[in-house]
Scaffold this motif. Sequence first.
Motif, PDB file in Angstrom:
ATOM      1  N   LEU A 170       7.112  36.726  18.565  1.00 42.43           N
ATOM      2  CA  LEU A 170       7.359  35.306  18.801  1.00 42.43           C
ATOM      3  C   LEU A 170       8.599  35.107  19.671  1.00 42.43           C
ATOM      4  N   PRO A 171       8.640  34.016  20.440  1.00 42.73           N
ATOM      5  CA  PRO A 171       9.843  33.718  21.234  1.00 42.73           C
ATOM      6  C   PRO A 171      11.020  33.389  20.325  1.00 42.73           C
ATOM      7  N   ASP A 172      12.211  33.806  20.706  1.00 42.05           N
ATOM      8  CA  ASP A 172      13.395  33.628  19.860  1.00 42.05           C
ATOM      9  C   ASP A 172      13.670  32.173  19.500  1.00 42.05           C
ATOM     10  N   ASP A 173      13.348  31.236  20.405  1.00 45.47           N
ATOM     11  CA  ASP A 173      13.737  29.856  20.132  1.00 45.47           C
ATOM     12  C   ASP A 173      12.944  29.212  18.997  1.00 45.47           C
ATOM     13  N   ILE A 174      11.846  29.833  18.578  1.00 45.59           N
ATOM     14  CA  ILE A 174      11.099  29.253  17.459  1.00 45.59           C
ATOM     15  C   ILE A 174      11.863  29.422  16.147  1.00 45.59           C
ATOM     16  N   PHE A 175      12.617  30.520  16.030  1.00 42.21           N
ATOM     17  CA  PHE A 175      13.280  30.835  14.762  1.00 42.21           C
ATOM     18  C   PHE A 175      14.336  29.795  14.387  1.00 42.21           C
ATOM     19  N   LEU A 176      14.934  29.167  15.365  1.00 44.26           N
ATOM     20  CA  LEU A 176      15.976  28.174  15.100  1.00 44.26           C
ATOM     21  C   LEU A 176      15.436  26.928  14.402  1.00 44.26           C
ATOM     22  N   ASN A 177      14.119  26.778  14.406  1.00 46.39           N
ATOM     23  CA  ASN A 177      13.494  25.580  13.853  1.00 46.39           C
ATOM     24  C   ASN A 177      12.760  25.834  12.541  1.00 46.39           C
ATOM     25  N   ILE A 178      12.901  27.030  11.984  1.00 46.72           N
ATOM     26  CA  ILE A 178      12.136  27.411  10.797  1.00 46.72           C
ATOM     27  C   ILE A 178      13.024  27.401   9.555  1.00 46.72           C
ATOM     28  N   ASP A 179      12.602  26.646   8.554  1.00 48.35           N
ATOM     29  CA  ASP A 179      13.315  26.648   7.270  1.00 48.35           C
ATOM     30  C   ASP A 179      12.894  27.823   6.398  1.00 48.35           C
ATOM     31  N   TYR A 180      11.588  28.124   6.407  1.00 48.51           N
ATOM     32  CA  TYR A 180      11.048  29.210   5.587  1.00 48.51           C
ATOM     33  C   TYR A 180      10.004  29.954   6.407  1.00 48.51           C
ATOM     34  N   ILE A 181      10.162  31.276   6.534  1.00 53.10           N
ATOM     35  CA  ILE A 181       9.147  32.099   7.172  1.00 53.10           C
ATOM     36  C   ILE A 181       8.626  33.081   6.138  1.00 53.10           C
ATOM     37  N   THR A 182       7.296  33.326   6.138  1.00 55.27           N
ATOM     38  CA  THR A 182       6.696  34.075   5.024  1.00 55.27           C
ATOM     39  C   THR A 182       5.844  35.246   5.514  1.00 55.27           C
ATOM     40  N   PRO A 183       6.443  36.229   6.158  1.00 54.93           N
ATOM     41  CA  PRO A 183       5.658  37.358   6.670  1.00 54.93           C
ATOM     42  C   PRO A 183       5.300  38.359   5.579  1.00 54.93           C
ATOM     43  N   ASN A 184       4.176  39.068   5.777  1.00 61.64           N
ATOM     44  CA  ASN A 184       3.933  40.248   4.958  1.00 61.64           C
ATOM     45  C   ASN A 184       4.574  41.439   5.668  1.00 61.64           C
ATOM     46  N   GLU A 185       4.352  42.647   5.151  1.00 62.17           N
ATOM     47  CA  GLU A 185       5.050  43.813   5.701  1.00 62.17           C
ATOM     48  C   GLU A 185       4.685  44.062   7.163  1.00 62.17           C
ATOM     49  N   THR A 186       3.398  43.979   7.486  1.00 61.56           N
ATOM     50  CA  THR A 186       2.964  44.204   8.869  1.00 61.56           C
ATOM     51  C   THR A 186       3.568  43.177   9.810  1.00 61.56           C
ATOM     52  N   GLU A 187       3.579  41.938   9.371  1.00 64.45           N
ATOM     53  CA  GLU A 187       4.075  40.846  10.218  1.00 64.45           C
ATOM     54  C   GLU A 187       5.576  40.933  10.448  1.00 64.45           C
TER      55      GLU A 187
END
Length: 307
Positions: A170-187
């Motif tokens: 994902l592009p770095d600028d998306i992370f600044l707008n995320i309150d909660y990210i929920t990846p599994n191990e692969t992700e």
Amino acid sequence: MKKICVVGSLNMDLVVTVDRFPEPGETITGREFATYPGGKGGNQAVALGRLGADVLMIGKLGNDLFGEQYLNNLKENGVILDGVKVEEGVSSGIAVIEVDSTGENHIVIVPGANGKVDRAFIEENWHLMEERDIFLFQLEIPIDTVLYAVKKLKKAGKIIILDPAPARILPDDIFLNIDYITPNETEIETLTGIRIKDVDDLKEAGHWLVKKGVKNVIAKAGKKGAYLATSDDFVHVPGFTVEAVDTTAAGDSFNAGFAFALAQGKGIIESIQFANAVGAISTTAKGAQSAMPFLRQVETFIGQRMR
């Protein structure tokens, strides 16, 4: 209770069971065929509807039989349909799935109407979205749309939950707008480039995402539960042991459970515990949406397991 909105994909899964996969150019006879409503957006919306959430779906279906079936399914499960558009001249999103006798599968996805969920569609539905509080996104609609929507929603003070699936960079600028990210191990490996061999690696990857701007990283770990990484902490929230029958859409059920608990005003740890329970229960029956639990089931389950 806060109001929830799911922005994402709506797919119809076409599932064929076979004894073995055909060779190129070969025709074989399958054993069974069934259609199931799917897509990560639809799965999360239905899971929320079953829990009793006030949930709006934003997405597109094609003007075909699958679209009609899916609309009826969303309605039957308590999802508000004001943000679902039937797109003319395009098919509904589908996934053609072959499953062999060992449980292995081959999957071909045709995005169809999901690929038409663009910036203009977000603007078209903004009057509905700005009345909502908590938003769930996944990565089965165009990434440009996801990035545009989360930036606009964050400026409006909304709570953003991103399930970064299917796995992609994902592009770095998306992370600044995320309150909660929920990846599994692969992700989380794909997002960070960090190979996950143990909990220390998971901690490093979680804090890598925090440094990128994500406020809370909730790493899903299946039957082990989940791990929460924040700027100053790393906490394990244990899962629940169940006899799993089908893990399809367990991650979507987890996300729905987490959003539902947040909407009720629960703290983050309690919300993850609730999400673990919803995800676990969803694996105890066959199917994706059909196995998603109702609120009474979850409350009974937690009451029995946490005495």
